[in-house]
Design a protein around this motif. Sequence first.
Motif, PDB file in Angstrom:
ATOM      1  N   MET A   1      -2.448 -21.163   4.857  1.00  0.00           N
ATOM      2  CA  MET A   1      -1.682 -20.664   3.731  1.00  0.00           C
ATOM      3  C   MET A   1      -1.135 -21.886   2.980  1.00  0.00           C
ATOM      4  O   MET A   1      -0.400 -22.681   3.542  1.00  0.00           O
ATOM      5  CB  MET A   1      -0.566 -19.763   4.239  1.00  0.00           C
ATOM      6  CG  MET A   1       0.424 -19.367   3.202  1.00  0.00           C
ATOM      7  SD  MET A   1       1.575 -18.057   3.667  1.00  0.00           S
ATOM      8  CE  MET A   1       2.217 -18.608   5.211  1.00  0.00           C
ATOM      9  N   PRO A   2      -1.480 -22.029   1.707  1.00  0.00           N
ATOM     10  CA  PRO A   2      -1.047 -23.198   0.948  1.00  0.00           C
ATOM     11  C   PRO A   2       0.462 -23.229   0.681  1.00  0.00           C
ATOM     12  O   PRO A   2       1.081 -22.209   0.401  1.00  0.00           O
ATOM     13  CB  PRO A   2      -1.791 -23.058  -0.381  1.00  0.00           C
ATOM     14  CG  PRO A   2      -2.919 -22.148  -0.110  1.00  0.00           C
ATOM     15  CD  PRO A   2      -2.457 -21.233   0.985  1.00  0.00           C
ATOM     16  N   GLU A   3       0.993 -24.426   0.771  1.00  0.00           N
ATOM     17  CA  GLU A   3       2.399 -24.647   0.451  1.00  0.00           C
ATOM     18  C   GLU A   3       2.533 -24.874  -1.046  1.00  0.00           C
ATOM     19  O   GLU A   3       1.851 -25.718  -1.617  1.00  0.00           O
ATOM     20  CB  GLU A   3       2.904 -25.866   1.220  1.00  0.00           C
ATOM     21  CG  GLU A   3       4.360 -26.146   1.021  1.00  0.00           C
ATOM     22  CD  GLU A   3       4.830 -27.311   1.853  1.00  0.00           C
ATOM     23  OE1 GLU A   3       5.425 -28.236   1.267  1.00  0.00           O
ATOM     24  OE2 GLU A   3       4.619 -27.304   3.082  1.00  0.00           O
ATOM     25  N   VAL A   4       3.406 -24.120  -1.678  1.00  0.00           N
ATOM     26  CA  VAL A   4       3.615 -24.205  -3.121  1.00  0.00           C
ATOM     27  C   VAL A   4       4.798 -25.121  -3.436  1.00  0.00           C
ATOM     28  O   VAL A   4       4.794 -25.839  -4.425  1.00  0.00           O
ATOM     29  CB  VAL A   4       3.850 -22.791  -3.710  1.00  0.00           C
ATOM     30  CG1 VAL A   4       4.181 -22.838  -5.181  1.00  0.00           C
ATOM     31  CG2 VAL A   4       2.637 -21.905  -3.456  1.00  0.00           C
ATOM     32  N   CYS A   5       5.812 -25.102  -2.574  1.00  0.00           N
ATOM     33  CA  CYS A   5       7.012 -25.898  -2.828  1.00  0.00           C
ATOM     34  C   CYS A   5       7.809 -26.061  -1.536  1.00  0.00           C
ATOM     35  O   CYS A   5       7.691 -25.244  -0.616  1.00  0.00           O
ATOM     36  CB  CYS A   5       7.867 -25.197  -3.886  1.00  0.00           C
ATOM     37  SG  CYS A   5       9.245 -26.185  -4.476  1.00  0.00           S
ATOM     38  N   ARG A   6       8.651 -27.101  -1.522  1.00  0.00           N
ATOM     39  CA  ARG A   6       9.540 -27.350  -0.386  1.00  0.00           C
ATOM     40  C   ARG A   6      10.840 -27.940  -0.932  1.00  0.00           C
ATOM     41  O   ARG A   6      10.809 -28.896  -1.699  1.00  0.00           O
ATOM     42  CB  ARG A   6       8.873 -28.323   0.577  1.00  0.00           C
ATOM     43  CG  ARG A   6       9.672 -28.645   1.802  1.00  0.00           C
ATOM     44  CD  ARG A   6       8.936 -29.669   2.659  1.00  0.00           C
ATOM     45  NE  ARG A   6       7.718 -29.131   3.207  1.00  0.00           N
ATOM     46  CZ  ARG A   6       7.556 -28.746   4.471  1.00  0.00           C
ATOM     47  NH1 ARG A   6       8.558 -28.874   5.331  1.00  0.00           N
ATOM     48  NH2 ARG A   6       6.414 -28.261   4.894  1.00  0.00           N
TER      49      ARG A   6
ATOM     50  N   MET B   1       1.963 -19.270  -0.299  1.00  0.00           N
ATOM     51  CA  MET B   1       1.219 -18.092  -0.759  1.00  0.00           C
ATOM     52  C   MET B   1      -0.066 -18.009   0.036  1.00  0.00           C
ATOM     53  O   MET B   1      -0.736 -19.019   0.244  1.00  0.00           O
ATOM     54  CB  MET B   1       0.888 -18.198  -2.246  1.00  0.00           C
ATOM     55  CG  MET B   1       2.052 -17.974  -3.143  1.00  0.00           C
ATOM     56  SD  MET B   1       1.491 -17.856  -4.852  1.00  0.00           S
ATOM     57  CE  MET B   1       3.060 -17.533  -5.633  1.00  0.00           C
ATOM     58  N   TYR B   2      -0.389 -16.809   0.482  1.00  0.00           N
ATOM     59  CA  TYR B   2      -1.652 -16.575   1.169  1.00  0.00           C
ATOM     60  C   TYR B   2      -2.761 -16.428   0.147  1.00  0.00           C
ATOM     61  O   TYR B   2      -2.535 -15.955  -0.977  1.00  0.00           O
ATOM     62  CB  TYR B   2      -1.600 -15.283   1.989  1.00  0.00           C
ATOM     63  CG  TYR B   2      -0.798 -15.374   3.253  1.00  0.00           C
ATOM     64  CD1 TYR B   2      -1.272 -16.055   4.356  1.00  0.00           C
ATOM     65  CD2 TYR B   2       0.435 -14.735   3.340  1.00  0.00           C
ATOM     66  CE1 TYR B   2      -0.536 -16.118   5.524  1.00  0.00           C
ATOM     67  CE2 TYR B   2       1.172 -14.790   4.514  1.00  0.00           C
ATOM     68  CZ  TYR B   2       0.677 -15.481   5.596  1.00  0.00           C
ATOM     69  OH  TYR B   2       1.408 -15.543   6.744  1.00  0.00           O
ATOM     70  N   PHE B   3      -3.978 -16.772   0.536  1.00  0.00           N
ATOM     71  CA  PHE B   3      -5.152 -16.511  -0.294  1.00  0.00           C
ATOM     72  C   PHE B   3      -5.477 -15.027  -0.261  1.00  0.00           C
ATOM     73  O   PHE B   3      -5.306 -14.368   0.770  1.00  0.00           O
ATOM     74  CB  PHE B   3      -6.364 -17.294   0.211  1.00  0.00           C
ATOM     75  CG  PHE B   3      -6.282 -18.770  -0.044  1.00  0.00           C
ATOM     76  CD1 PHE B   3      -6.105 -19.251  -1.330  1.00  0.00           C
ATOM     77  CD2 PHE B   3      -6.388 -19.666   0.990  1.00  0.00           C
ATOM     78  CE1 PHE B   3      -6.041 -20.619  -1.577  1.00  0.00           C
ATOM     79  CE2 PHE B   3      -6.341 -21.033   0.759  1.00  0.00           C
ATOM     80  CZ  PHE B   3      -6.158 -21.506  -0.527  1.00  0.00           C
ATOM     81  N   ARG B   4      -5.934 -14.504  -1.373  1.00  0.00           N
ATOM     82  CA  ARG B   4      -6.450 -13.147  -1.510  1.00  0.00           C
ATOM     83  C   ARG B   4      -5.493 -12.071  -1.010  1.00  0.00           C
ATOM     84  O   ARG B   4      -5.892 -11.125  -0.352  1.00  0.00           O
ATOM     85  CB  ARG B   4      -7.796 -13.032  -0.816  1.00  0.00           C
ATOM     86  CG  ARG B   4      -8.793 -14.044  -1.347  1.00  0.00           C
ATOM     87  CD  ARG B   4     -10.102 -13.875  -0.738  1.00  0.00           C
ATOM     88  NE  ARG B   4     -10.875 -13.129  -1.732  1.00  0.00           N
ATOM     89  CZ  ARG B   4     -12.157 -12.997  -1.711  1.00  0.00           C
ATOM     90  NH1 ARG B   4     -12.852 -13.513  -0.745  1.00  0.00           N
ATOM     91  NH2 ARG B   4     -12.785 -12.332  -2.642  1.00  0.00           N
ATOM     92  N   GLU B   5      -4.236 -12.199  -1.329  1.00  0.00           N
ATOM     93  CA  GLU B   5      -3.224 -11.209  -0.946  1.00  0.00           C
ATOM     94  C   GLU B   5      -3.362  -9.949  -1.789  1.00  0.00           C
ATOM     95  O   GLU B   5      -3.900  -9.983  -2.887  1.00  0.00           O
ATOM     96  CB  GLU B   5      -1.823 -11.779  -1.166  1.00  0.00           C
ATOM     97  CG  GLU B   5      -1.393 -12.746  -0.111  1.00  0.00           C
ATOM     98  CD  GLU B   5      -0.622 -12.091   1.001  1.00  0.00           C
ATOM     99  OE1 GLU B   5      -1.207 -11.299   1.760  1.00  0.00           O
ATOM    100  OE2 GLU B   5       0.565 -12.376   1.111  1.00  0.00           O
ATOM    101  N   HIS B   6      -2.838  -8.876  -1.274  1.00  0.00           N
ATOM    102  CA  HIS B   6      -2.813  -7.600  -1.984  1.00  0.00           C
ATOM    103  C   HIS B   6      -1.362  -7.206  -2.218  1.00  0.00           C
ATOM    104  O   HIS B   6      -0.449  -7.838  -1.721  1.00  0.00           O
ATOM    105  CB  HIS B   6      -3.520  -6.522  -1.159  1.00  0.00           C
ATOM    106  CG  HIS B   6      -4.959  -6.838  -0.915  1.00  0.00           C
ATOM    107  ND1 HIS B   6      -5.913  -6.684  -1.885  1.00  0.00           N
ATOM    108  CD2 HIS B   6      -5.587  -7.332   0.174  1.00  0.00           C
ATOM    109  CE1 HIS B   6      -7.096  -7.052  -1.389  1.00  0.00           C
ATOM    110  NE2 HIS B   6      -6.922  -7.455  -0.142  1.00  0.00           N
ATOM    111  N   GLY B   7      -1.191  -6.133  -2.960  1.00  0.00           N
ATOM    112  CA  GLY B   7       0.160  -5.626  -3.175  1.00  0.00           C
ATOM    113  C   GLY B   7       0.811  -6.268  -4.374  1.00  0.00           C
ATOM    114  O   GLY B   7       0.166  -6.985  -5.138  1.00  0.00           O
ATOM    115  N   PRO B   8       2.092  -6.068  -4.522  1.00  0.00           N
ATOM    116  CA  PRO B   8       2.764  -6.662  -5.673  1.00  0.00           C
ATOM    117  C   PRO B   8       2.771  -8.188  -5.535  1.00  0.00           C
ATOM    118  O   PRO B   8       2.761  -8.721  -4.422  1.00  0.00           O
ATOM    119  CB  PRO B   8       4.184  -6.095  -5.590  1.00  0.00           C
ATOM    120  CG  PRO B   8       4.385  -5.764  -4.157  1.00  0.00           C
ATOM    121  CD  PRO B   8       3.029  -5.346  -3.648  1.00  0.00           C
ATOM    122  N   PRO B   9       2.788  -8.909  -6.653  1.00  0.00           N
ATOM    123  CA  PRO B   9       2.855 -10.376  -6.593  1.00  0.00           C
ATOM    124  C   PRO B   9       4.076 -10.821  -5.781  1.00  0.00           C
ATOM    125  O   PRO B   9       5.188 -10.349  -6.020  1.00  0.00           O
ATOM    126  CB  PRO B   9       2.982 -10.792  -8.064  1.00  0.00           C
ATOM    127  CG  PRO B   9       2.388  -9.657  -8.833  1.00  0.00           C
ATOM    128  CD  PRO B   9       2.734  -8.427  -8.035  1.00  0.00           C
TER     129      PRO B   9
END
Length: 86
Positions: free
Chosen positions: A1-6, A14-22
């Motif tokens: 799962m890529p790290e977007v910020c710290r 954020m996970y790749f290819r997630e479903h549901g609301p953003p």
Amino acid sequence: MPEVCRFYGIVIRMYFREHGPPHFHAEYSGAEAVVGIEDLAVLRGRLPPRALGFVVEWASLHQADLLVAWERARRHQTPGKIAPLE
């Protein structure tokens, strides 16, 4: 799962290819919460109140960036980095 910020010991991913609301995942000191990008509500999990406050403040400043990152991750592309809370 890529790290977007710290920032302040909080890791945003954020996970790749997630479903549901953003949404994004915020981790702090062994706790995790899933936070909706559009309304900044906690969808699942829990963070300490102070950490959650930082997460919501950061996300409110970067909602447009988070939506772009969400769309990239859904397409299995690297979501990129977003500036930390300072």
